[in-house]
Design a protein around this motif. Structure first.
Motif, PDB file in Angstrom:
ATOM      1  N   GLN A   1       2.804  -7.299  15.172  1.00  0.00           N
ATOM      2  CA  GLN A   1       4.021  -7.128  14.309  1.00  0.00           C
ATOM      3  C   GLN A   1       5.084  -8.254  14.163  1.00  0.00           C
ATOM      4  O   GLN A   1       6.054  -8.046  14.877  1.00  0.00           O
ATOM      5  CB  GLN A   1       4.417  -5.683  14.510  1.00  0.00           C
ATOM      6  CG  GLN A   1       3.644  -4.470  14.498  1.00  0.00           C
ATOM      7  CD  GLN A   1       3.173  -3.906  13.019  1.00  0.00           C
ATOM      8  OE1 GLN A   1       3.979  -3.500  12.307  1.00  0.00           O
ATOM      9  NE2 GLN A   1       1.911  -4.324  12.694  1.00  0.00           N
TER      10      GLN A   1
ATOM     11  N   HIS B 200       4.812   6.357  11.813  1.00  0.00           N
ATOM     12  CA  HIS B 200       4.376   6.177  10.259  1.00  0.00           C
ATOM     13  C   HIS B 200       3.441   7.365   9.943  1.00  0.00           C
ATOM     14  O   HIS B 200       2.362   7.248  10.079  1.00  0.00           O
ATOM     15  CB  HIS B 200       3.517   4.907  10.150  1.00  0.00           C
ATOM     16  CG  HIS B 200       3.443   4.310   8.580  1.00  0.00           C
ATOM     17  ND1 HIS B 200       3.541   5.167   7.594  1.00  0.00           N
ATOM     18  CD2 HIS B 200       3.018   3.235   8.066  1.00  0.00           C
ATOM     19  CE1 HIS B 200       3.101   4.578   6.541  1.00  0.00           C
ATOM     20  NE2 HIS B 200       2.892   3.231   6.714  1.00  0.00           N
TER      21      HIS B 200
ATOM     22  N   ARG C 272      -2.380  -5.247  13.089  1.00  0.00           N
ATOM     23  CA  ARG C 272      -1.781  -6.524  13.128  1.00  0.00           C
ATOM     24  C   ARG C 272      -0.901  -6.600  14.075  1.00  0.00           C
ATOM     25  O   ARG C 272      -0.057  -5.599  14.649  1.00  0.00           O
ATOM     26  CB  ARG C 272      -1.190  -6.429  11.861  1.00  0.00           C
ATOM     27  CG  ARG C 272      -0.264  -7.692  11.383  1.00  0.00           C
ATOM     28  CD  ARG C 272       0.324  -7.415   9.891  1.00  0.00           C
ATOM     29  NE  ARG C 272       1.274  -6.525  10.009  1.00  0.00           N
ATOM     30  CZ  ARG C 272       2.603  -6.683   9.947  1.00  0.00           C
ATOM     31  NH1 ARG C 272       3.143  -7.850  10.243  1.00  0.00           N
ATOM     32  NH2 ARG C 272       3.477  -5.599   9.904  1.00  0.00           N
TER      33      ARG C 272
ATOM     34  N   ARG D 246      11.319   3.665   3.845  1.00  0.00           N
ATOM     35  CA  ARG D 246      10.609   2.727   5.040  1.00  0.00           C
ATOM     36  C   ARG D 246      11.941   1.887   5.283  1.00  0.00           C
ATOM     37  O   ARG D 246      12.763   1.509   4.198  1.00  0.00           O
ATOM     38  CB  ARG D 246       9.816   1.874   4.394  1.00  0.00           C
ATOM     39  CG  ARG D 246       9.453   0.889   5.290  1.00  0.00           C
ATOM     40  CD  ARG D 246       8.161   0.184   4.842  1.00  0.00           C
ATOM     41  NE  ARG D 246       6.957   0.939   5.331  1.00  0.00           N
ATOM     42  CZ  ARG D 246       5.727   0.355   5.143  1.00  0.00           C
ATOM     43  NH1 ARG D 246       5.359  -0.759   4.907  1.00  0.00           N
ATOM     44  NH2 ARG D 246       4.655   1.136   5.471  1.00  0.00           N
TER      45      ARG D 246
ATOM     46  N   GLN E   7       0.780   7.492   7.331  1.00  0.00           N
ATOM     47  CA  GLN E   7      -0.499   6.558   7.587  1.00  0.00           C
ATOM     48  C   GLN E   7      -1.492   7.375   8.493  1.00  0.00           C
ATOM     49  O   GLN E   7      -2.591   7.367   8.507  1.00  0.00           O
ATOM     50  CB  GLN E   7       0.114   5.314   8.221  1.00  0.00           C
ATOM     51  CG  GLN E   7      -1.085   4.267   8.427  1.00  0.00           C
ATOM     52  CD  GLN E   7      -2.056   3.904   7.415  1.00  0.00           C
ATOM     53  OE1 GLN E   7      -1.397   3.473   6.252  1.00  0.00           O
ATOM     54  NE2 GLN E   7      -3.180   3.693   7.530  1.00  0.00           N
TER      55      GLN E   7
ATOM     56  N   ARG F 264       3.564   0.957  14.533  1.00  0.00           N
ATOM     57  CA  ARG F 264       4.162   2.499  14.331  1.00  0.00           C
ATOM     58  C   ARG F 264       2.730   3.351  14.002  1.00  0.00           C
ATOM     59  O   ARG F 264       2.940   4.444  14.327  1.00  0.00           O
ATOM     60  CB  ARG F 264       5.503   2.432  13.322  1.00  0.00           C
ATOM     61  CG  ARG F 264       5.000   1.755  11.914  1.00  0.00           C
ATOM     62  CD  ARG F 264       6.138   1.589  11.279  1.00  0.00           C
ATOM     63  NE  ARG F 264       5.782   0.707  10.123  1.00  0.00           N
ATOM     64  CZ  ARG F 264       6.663   0.051   9.374  1.00  0.00           C
ATOM     65  NH1 ARG F 264       8.147   0.268   9.666  1.00  0.00           N
ATOM     66  NH2 ARG F 264       6.374  -0.535   8.307  1.00  0.00           N
ATOM     67  N   THR F 265       1.807   2.791  13.412  1.00  0.00           N
ATOM     68  CA  THR F 265       0.645   3.505  12.923  1.00  0.00           C
ATOM     69  C   THR F 265       0.044   4.216  14.205  1.00  0.00           C
ATOM     70  O   THR F 265      -0.388   5.347  13.874  1.00  0.00           O
ATOM     71  CB  THR F 265      -0.254   2.727  12.009  1.00  0.00           C
ATOM     72  OG1 THR F 265      -1.010   1.924  12.622  1.00  0.00           O
ATOM     73  CG2 THR F 265       0.415   2.174  10.755  1.00  0.00           C
TER      74      THR F 265
ATOM     75  N   ARG G  32       0.815  -1.053   0.039  1.00  0.00           N
ATOM     76  CA  ARG G  32       0.017  -0.132   0.169  1.00  0.00           C
ATOM     77  C   ARG G  32       0.843   1.154   0.190  1.00  0.00           C
ATOM     78  O   ARG G  32       0.645   2.150  -0.742  1.00  0.00           O
ATOM     79  CB  ARG G  32      -0.840   0.069   1.240  1.00  0.00           C
ATOM     80  CG  ARG G  32      -2.179  -0.486   1.114  1.00  0.00           C
ATOM     81  CD  ARG G  32      -2.763  -0.875   2.467  1.00  0.00           C
ATOM     82  NE  ARG G  32      -2.088  -1.807   2.762  1.00  0.00           N
ATOM     83  CZ  ARG G  32      -2.043  -2.972   2.466  1.00  0.00           C
ATOM     84  NH1 ARG G  32      -2.861  -3.182   1.585  1.00  0.00           N
ATOM     85  NH2 ARG G  32      -1.124  -3.869   3.049  1.00  0.00           N
ATOM     86  N   THR G  33       1.633   1.028   1.111  1.00  0.00           N
ATOM     87  CA  THR G  33       2.275   2.245   1.246  1.00  0.00           C
ATOM     88  C   THR G  33       3.161   3.056  -0.010  1.00  0.00           C
ATOM     89  O   THR G  33       3.068   4.020  -0.626  1.00  0.00           O
ATOM     90  CB  THR G  33       3.211   2.591   2.584  1.00  0.00           C
ATOM     91  OG1 THR G  33       2.262   2.185   3.557  1.00  0.00           O
ATOM     92  CG2 THR G  33       3.604   4.055   2.846  1.00  0.00           C
TER      93      THR G  33
ATOM     94  N   PRO H 198      -4.813  -0.238   9.293  1.00  0.00           N
ATOM     95  CA  PRO H 198      -3.947   0.258   8.207  1.00  0.00           C
ATOM     96  C   PRO H 198      -3.490  -0.513   7.214  1.00  0.00           C
ATOM     97  O   PRO H 198      -3.093  -0.394   6.105  1.00  0.00           O
ATOM     98  CB  PRO H 198      -2.640   0.479   8.998  1.00  0.00           C
ATOM     99  CG  PRO H 198      -2.720  -0.436  10.197  1.00  0.00           C
ATOM    100  CD  PRO H 198      -4.222  -0.461  10.533  1.00  0.00           C
ATOM    101  N   LEU H 199      -4.009  -1.967   7.312  1.00  0.00           N
ATOM    102  CA  LEU H 199      -3.754  -3.026   6.581  1.00  0.00           C
ATOM    103  C   LEU H 199      -2.081  -3.508   6.410  1.00  0.00           C
ATOM    104  O   LEU H 199      -1.439  -2.479   6.405  1.00  0.00           O
ATOM    105  CB  LEU H 199      -4.363  -3.033   4.971  1.00  0.00           C
ATOM    106  CG  LEU H 199      -5.832  -2.851   5.114  1.00  0.00           C
ATOM    107  CD1 LEU H 199      -6.263  -2.603   3.704  1.00  0.00           C
ATOM    108  CD2 LEU H 199      -6.643  -4.129   5.672  1.00  0.00           C
ATOM    109  N   PRO H 200      -1.560  -4.738   6.091  1.00  0.00           N
ATOM    110  CA  PRO H 200      -2.341  -5.685   6.034  1.00  0.00           C
ATOM    111  C   PRO H 200      -3.031  -6.392   7.088  1.00  0.00           C
ATOM    112  O   PRO H 200      -2.510  -6.541   8.170  1.00  0.00           O
ATOM    113  CB  PRO H 200      -1.390  -6.771   5.295  1.00  0.00           C
ATOM    114  CG  PRO H 200      -0.041  -6.334   6.017  1.00  0.00           C
ATOM    115  CD  PRO H 200      -0.256  -4.868   6.169  1.00  0.00           C
TER     116      PRO H 200
HETATM  117  C1  NCD Z   1       1.458  -0.500   8.429  1.00  0.00           C
HETATM  118  C2  NCD Z   1       2.886  -0.501   8.531  1.00  0.00           C
HETATM  119  O1  NCD Z   1       3.545  -0.821   7.478  1.00  0.00           O
HETATM  120  O2  NCD Z   1       3.186   0.093   9.558  1.00  0.00           O
HETATM  121  N1  NCD Z   1       0.888  -0.779   7.081  1.00  0.00           N
HETATM  122  C3  NCD Z   1       0.948   0.231   6.197  1.00  0.00           C
HETATM  123  O3  NCD Z   1       1.789   1.037   5.917  1.00  0.00           O
HETATM  124  N2  NCD Z   1      -0.501   0.163   5.750  1.00  0.00           N
HETATM  125  C4  NCD Z   1       0.809  -1.580   9.160  1.00  0.00           C
HETATM  126  C5  NCD Z   1       1.295  -3.061   9.521  1.00  0.00           C
HETATM  127  O4  NCD Z   1       1.896  -3.304   8.503  1.00  0.00           O
HETATM  128  O5  NCD Z   1       0.979  -3.817  10.018  1.00  0.00           O
END
Ligand code: NCD
Length: 309
Positions: A232, A136, A230, A108, A139, A169-170, A58-59, A268-270
Motif C-alpha cells: 500500500q 474494508h 498490493r 472511502r 470487500q 485493510r481488506t 472497483r469499489t 482485491p485488485l488493483p
Molecule cells: C483495495 C482497497 O482499496 O483497500 N481495493 C479495493 O477496494 N478493491 C485494495 C488495494 O487498494 O490494494
C-alpha cells in the motif's frame, strides 16, 4: 443485529455468523441482477451518496452499479479536491449535509475511523468503503462469498494471505470474518509489514490456527486459497521503504504449477505486479470473478440496510 434496516456497515469485527450467512444468502438472491440476467426496480426512489475521497475504481463503480441495477440512483463525490472537504469542512459536517440528500452513503477516506465518525452523526446508514489502513468490510464480505463459491465451503480450508498485511485493510476485515470458520491461516509478509497484533490477538482469542511467515512458496504448497495483496504505497512515509517492499512477492504461473496447481488465487485488485499476467489463464485465478461477486454482495447490503431485503 439480524435486522439490518437502518444499520451502518463499518467493520466486520463485531459481525455475527448469522448476519454473515444472511448477507451471503441475500447476495445469492441478487446474483441474477448482478449478472445482468434480469432487471429490478427494488430500490426505485432511493439515492446512494457515493463519497470517495481516495482513489477507487472497483469499489465505487461496484456500489454505483449495484444501486443503479436495482433501480436506485446515485450522487457522487470523487476525490477531496472537488468537494467541500477541500474548503476545510469536517467529515461530520459533510455527513450531516449528505443525509438530507441521500438514503444511504458509502464512504472511502484515508483516515482510519472516518466512516465511524460520519456514522455517529448521520441519520442514514453509512457503509465503510475503506478507511485508511483500517477496514474494508464490503470487500471482505465479497471475499468470503467468493471463497465459498470457488471452493464450495470455507470450513476446513487453509488460506494464505500474502503481502502488505500491515496496511492492507481488506485482509484486516477478512481476518475477522474468517474467524467464524474452522480455517487455518498462513500470514505471509515481510516482518515490517506483518498483520497488526490487534488482529492476531483476535484470531488467537477465537482459537483460529495461524502461522506467521515470510516464505510465500511454503505457503503456496499448503494453501487451498492464496489471497495476494498490493503493497500500500500511499501509507508509506518513506518512499525508499516502499521501493524495498513493492516487489517482495510475485506469484507466477510457474510457482503455482510447481507447488499447487489446484489453488484458488484471489486479489482485491488493483494488482501492481504481485500476480504475473500469465496466472490469469489458470482455472484457479478468481480475481475477476471476485469483482463480479462484489456487485451481488453490495446489492444485498444496500437492499438490507434500506429495509428492502
Ligand atoms: C483495495 C482497497 O482499496 O483497500 N481495493 C479495493 O477496494 N478493491 C485494495 C488495494 O487498494 O490494494
Amino acid at each position: 443485529m439480524s435486522d439490518f434496516l437502518g444499520k451502518d456497515i463499518l467493520s466486520t469485527k463485531g459481525m455475527g455468523k448469522v448476519d454473515l450467512e444472511k448477507i451471503m444468502e441475500t447476495a445469492d438472491e441478487f446474483a441474477v441482477f448482478a449478472n445482468k440476467e434480469k432487471s429490478s426496480d427494488l430500490l426505485k426512489g432511493k439515492v446512494l451518496a457515493s463519497l470517495f475521497y481516495e482513489p477507487s475504481t472497483r469499489t465505487r463503480l461496484s456500489f454505483e452499479t449495484a444501486m443503479q441495477r436495482l433501480g436506485g440512483s446515485v450522487i457522487t463525490v470523487s476525490g477531496a479536491e472537488g468537494s467541500s472537504l477541500a474548503k476545510g469542512e469536517t467529515l461530520r459536517d459533510t455527513a450531516r449535509v449528505i443525509e438530507n440528500f441521500a438514503d444511504v452513503m458509502a464512504v472511502r477516506h484515508s483516515l482510519q475511523g472516518s466512516a465511524d465518525d460520519m456514522a455517529e452523526v448521520a441519520g442514514i446508514p453509512v457503509i465503510n468503503a475503506g478507511d485508511g489502513h483500517g477496514e474494508h468490510p464490503t470487500q471482505a464480505l465479497l471475499d468470503i462469498y467468493t471463497i465459498n463459491k470457488e471452493r464450495g465451503r470455507v470450513d476446513g480450508l487453509t488460506i494464505a494471505m500474502v503481502g502488505d498485511l500491515k496496511y492492507g485493510r481488506t485482509v484486516h476485515s477478512l481476518s475477522y470474518l474468517l474467524a467464524h470458520f474452522g480455517v487455518k491461516l498462513i500470514l505471509v509478509s515481510p516482518d515490517q509489514l506483518k498483520m497488526p497484533a490487534e488482529i492476531t490477538d483476535f484470531l488467537a482469542e477465537k482459537k483460529i490456527e495461524f502461522e506467521v511467515t515470510e516464505n510465500m512458496d511454503d505457503a503456496v504448497k499448503h494453501a487451498h486459497v492464496c489471497y495476494m495483496t498490493r503493497v500500500q504505497q500511499e501509507r508509506f512515509d518513506d518512499p525508499a521503504e516502499y521501493e524495498r517492499f513493492k516487489n517482495f512477492y510475485v506469484l507466477t504461473k510457474e510457482i503455482i504449477e510447481k507447488y499447487n496447481s489446484k489453488m484458488t488465487i484471489m486479489h482485491p485488485l488493483p494488482r501492481i505486479g504481485e500476480i504475473s499476467l500469465n496466472v490469469d489463464d489458470l482455472d484457479g485465478a478468481a480475481y475477476f470473478r471476485q469483482v463480479k461477486n462484489g456487485v451481488a454482495v453490495r446489492m444485498a447490503l444496500l437492499a438490507m440496510v434500506l429495509g428492502k431485503a
